[in-house]
Design a protein around this motif. Structure first.
Motif, PDB file in Angstrom:
ATOM      1  N   LYS B   6      -5.700 -19.317  -8.247  1.00  0.00           N
ATOM      2  CA  LYS B   6      -4.481 -19.901  -9.335  1.00  0.00           C
ATOM      3  C   LYS B   6      -4.833 -19.300 -10.833  1.00  0.00           C
ATOM      4  CE  LYS B   6      -2.437 -24.176 -10.414  1.00  0.00           C
ATOM      5  NZ  LYS B   6      -2.492 -25.426 -10.114  1.00  0.00           N
ATOM      6  N   LEU B   7      -4.103 -18.823 -11.593  1.00  0.00           N
ATOM      7  CA  LEU B   7      -4.084 -18.106 -12.735  1.00  0.00           C
ATOM      8  C   LEU B   7      -3.640 -19.137 -13.877  1.00  0.00           C
ATOM      9  CD1 LEU B   7      -5.005 -15.449 -14.325  1.00  0.00           C
ATOM     10  CD2 LEU B   7      -2.488 -14.915 -14.170  1.00  0.00           C
ATOM     11  N   ILE B  21       4.079 -14.319 -16.191  1.00  0.00           N
ATOM     12  CA  ILE B  21       4.576 -15.206 -15.494  1.00  0.00           C
ATOM     13  C   ILE B  21       5.442 -14.678 -14.234  1.00  0.00           C
ATOM     14  CG2 ILE B  21       6.579 -17.140 -15.208  1.00  0.00           C
ATOM     15  CD1 ILE B  21       5.428 -17.906 -18.189  1.00  0.00           C
ATOM     16  N   ALA B  22       6.165 -13.718 -14.666  1.00  0.00           N
ATOM     17  CA  ALA B  22       7.120 -12.734 -13.787  1.00  0.00           C
ATOM     18  C   ALA B  22       6.258 -12.214 -12.828  1.00  0.00           C
ATOM     19  CB  ALA B  22       7.772 -11.708 -14.387  1.00  0.00           C
ATOM     20  N   ALA B  23       4.864 -11.872 -12.945  1.00  0.00           N
ATOM     21  CA  ALA B  23       4.234 -11.122 -11.993  1.00  0.00           C
ATOM     22  C   ALA B  23       3.785 -12.031 -11.009  1.00  0.00           C
ATOM     23  CB  ALA B  23       3.001 -10.457 -12.942  1.00  0.00           C
ATOM     24  N   CYS B  24       3.347 -13.286 -11.632  1.00  0.00           N
ATOM     25  CA  CYS B  24       2.793 -14.187 -10.712  1.00  0.00           C
ATOM     26  C   CYS B  24       3.870 -14.558  -9.840  1.00  0.00           C
ATOM     27  CB  CYS B  24       2.350 -15.583 -11.546  1.00  0.00           C
ATOM     28  SG  CYS B  24       0.691 -15.338 -12.240  1.00  0.00           S
ATOM     29  N   ARG B  25       5.085 -14.814 -10.165  1.00  0.00           N
ATOM     30  CA  ARG B  25       6.209 -15.244  -9.641  1.00  0.00           C
ATOM     31  C   ARG B  25       6.495 -14.160  -8.345  1.00  0.00           C
ATOM     32  NH1 ARG B  25       9.212 -18.238 -13.953  1.00  0.00           N
ATOM     33  NH2 ARG B  25       8.938 -20.340 -13.394  1.00  0.00           N
ATOM     34  N   ALA B  26       6.271 -12.846  -8.598  1.00  0.00           N
ATOM     35  CA  ALA B  26       6.572 -11.784  -7.727  1.00  0.00           C
ATOM     36  C   ALA B  26       5.790 -11.678  -6.830  1.00  0.00           C
ATOM     37  CB  ALA B  26       6.658 -10.448  -8.644  1.00  0.00           C
ATOM     38  N   ALA B  70      -7.520 -26.815 -11.280  1.00  0.00           N
ATOM     39  CA  ALA B  70      -8.328 -25.920 -10.511  1.00  0.00           C
ATOM     40  C   ALA B  70      -7.923 -24.481 -10.591  1.00  0.00           C
ATOM     41  CB  ALA B  70      -8.356 -26.441  -9.270  1.00  0.00           C
ATOM     42  N   THR B  71      -7.983 -23.998 -11.890  1.00  0.00           N
ATOM     43  CA  THR B  71      -7.504 -22.664 -12.034  1.00  0.00           C
ATOM     44  C   THR B  71      -8.694 -21.840 -11.836  1.00  0.00           C
ATOM     45  OG1 THR B  71      -7.898 -22.705 -14.312  1.00  0.00           O
ATOM     46  CG2 THR B  71      -5.648 -23.006 -13.478  1.00  0.00           C
ATOM     47  N   GLY B  72      -8.560 -20.792 -11.238  1.00  0.00           N
ATOM     48  CA  GLY B  72      -9.897 -19.732 -10.902  1.00  0.00           C
ATOM     49  C   GLY B  72      -9.978 -18.844 -11.944  1.00  0.00           C
ATOM     50  N   GLU B  73      -8.917 -18.402 -12.612  1.00  0.00           N
ATOM     51  CA  GLU B  73      -8.959 -17.445 -13.626  1.00  0.00           C
ATOM     52  C   GLU B  73      -7.996 -17.473 -14.658  1.00  0.00           C
ATOM     53  OE1 GLU B  73      -9.663 -13.343 -10.640  1.00  0.00           O
ATOM     54  OE2 GLU B  73      -7.910 -13.429 -11.788  1.00  0.00           O
ATOM     55  N   VAL B  74      -8.262 -17.267 -15.897  1.00  0.00           N
ATOM     56  CA  VAL B  74      -7.751 -17.489 -17.191  1.00  0.00           C
ATOM     57  C   VAL B  74      -7.539 -16.156 -17.866  1.00  0.00           C
ATOM     58  CG1 VAL B  74      -7.838 -19.113 -19.129  1.00  0.00           C
ATOM     59  CG2 VAL B  74      -9.192 -19.838 -17.068  1.00  0.00           C
TER      60      VAL B  74
END
Lengths: 282, 282
Positions: B6-7, B21-26, B70-74
């Motif tokens: 999770k980013l 955001i668009a890349a995560c959704r895609a 619980a985001t694993g990357e930021v």
């Protein structure tokens, strides 16, 4: 004491050329003014002033006239906006001079050193304006009654580090720092424009200092950083707490008036000997 | 291939957070947006976007929420105007954090590195935006159809030298050079304001280039210099001939659109590997 040699005053903008003319008159020293058109104040010279008007690009005509006038010393004083090669319209001498510089002309230091050398070959000994007006050179310590506070000194140290790094690549002589944040850095726009911009960029809260230093290795007889009453007034208008310059490496045009203006505006103005070792990054 | 963690997208201004955001959704990757109030575009998030709005000074609340999510990357992305300590209104965590920095907080590099370390301790692994959008990193060579000419390369080299010297003292990432003259240097005002100013400072004659580089030793996962379509349009409006960025050390937001905009405006945009050795002054 031998009479001082005839002085050529090559004049750009601002108050300094006027002060040099007044100093020569006061001690009955012979002088000749080369007023640079588009740079020097139109009121700088009158019919009673021995002078010529000349374009910056007319290097040949200027040096020819200085030889005719038999000036023994030459001082370059006042603001000159650096032109593009296109707008310079160099005469034959100036074109040859620029060609001889080639790529070295890119930075101000190289250009100014070459101009200095050319003057010494053809127009007389190049001298700094402080040889005519000894109290021009910034002293160490407070100019006026207000001294920097502890937070101001942190900003001054940061400003000195940044100004020296810039100077080392032959750019600008001024930076504005507030609360450790570098608000602005001077390039060709000049200190006035830098201060106008920093008025908008200022953060909430106290502080803010204008720091001006000479460039390491610069031709110190030409183009030392300069402050005057106007600098103090503009720094106050920008909301700054004060001004720091390098002691012995900056000119204060009208130091009594600068001290008065700083006191009146509630600003400090201070001459600093050298950046502390702790801040001695590049 | 393992699912991506999770980013957390900590979002300032500009287009980049939207692209992330668009890349995560895609790719159906889980994400959570921390929209920084006063910095992020108000339209960045909607009711359907997992998000919180937070002040820059609310470091404690932000990290607490990232642990809950619980985001694993930021990833930190987008423009953030650096505030004064006074306007920051730090929460207890942020105040402790700033105190722990002390004088180191003066420069951006130290501040960003410390922010990165704090995130890694409490909020997940810090990653650069190019790990989410691989084509963000500037490639070497021309972006678009126009290449720099010989005189442009001289200006690019001079710009790289100056930008690196500035970067070495942790100031700015951008300079504008024309005919070897450094027209402007970026501090806190940002590239847009630099370009607006240089429109007025431009000399007669051809040329002019915007050069952006990363700072030597900067935290490269945060705050790499960035150009986008708007940069190209503003460079064109300022009368410049082109833009040069450090290949692998700058982000191009929307590279196809940037190439189109450059072609349309008649500008070059180029990624440069490193400053040539001859220009390697400090």
């Amino acid at each position: 004491m031998a009479a001082k040699p005839k002085l050529a005053i090559v004049a750009g903008g601002g108050e300094l050329p006027r002060l040099l003319i007044a100093a020569c008159r006061a001690e009955a020293r012979p002088f000749f003014v080369v007023a640079l058109s588009g740079h020097a104040d139109p009121d700088l010279v009158t019919a009673e002033t021995p002078h010529m008007w000349a374009r910056l690009g007319a290097g040949g005509a200027i040096l020819k006239r200085l030889r005719e006038e038999a000036t023994g010393e030459v001082v370059l004083a006042g603001r000159v906006k650096r032109p593009s090669l296109l707008s310079l319209m160099p005469d034959a001498w100036t074109a040859r001079f620029l060609l001889s510089l080639g790529r070295r002309a890119l930075g101000d230091n190289a250009l100014l050193s070459a101009i200095g050398a050319a003057i010494e070959r053809e127009g007389g000994r190049l001298v700094g304006p402080e040889t005519v007006l000894p109290d021009l050179l910034a002293p160490e310590g407070a100019i006026g009654r207000i001294a920097p506070g502890e937070a101001d000194w942190v900003d001054i140290e940061r400003g000195l580090v940044v100004a020296r790094a810039l100077g080392a690549v032959d750019v600008g002589q001024a930076v504005v720092v507030q609360q450790g944040i570098v608000l602005g850095v001077e390039a060709v726009e000049g200190t006035d424009a830098l201060l106008r911009r920093c008025k908008e960029l200022r953060r909430d809260g106290p502080g803010g200092v204008l720091v001006k230093t000479a460039k390491p290795g610069q031709e110190r007889r030409i183009d030392l950083p300069t402050i005057g009453v106007r600098t103090v007034e503009m720094a106050a208008a920008a909301g700054l707490a004060g001004i720091a310059v390098e002691a012995g490496g900056a000119l204060i045009v009208g130091s009594a008036a600068v001290a008065d203006a700083a006191d009146r505006a509630g600003l400090f103005a201070v001459g600093v000997a050298r950046p502390p070792a702790a801040a001695g990054r590049p």
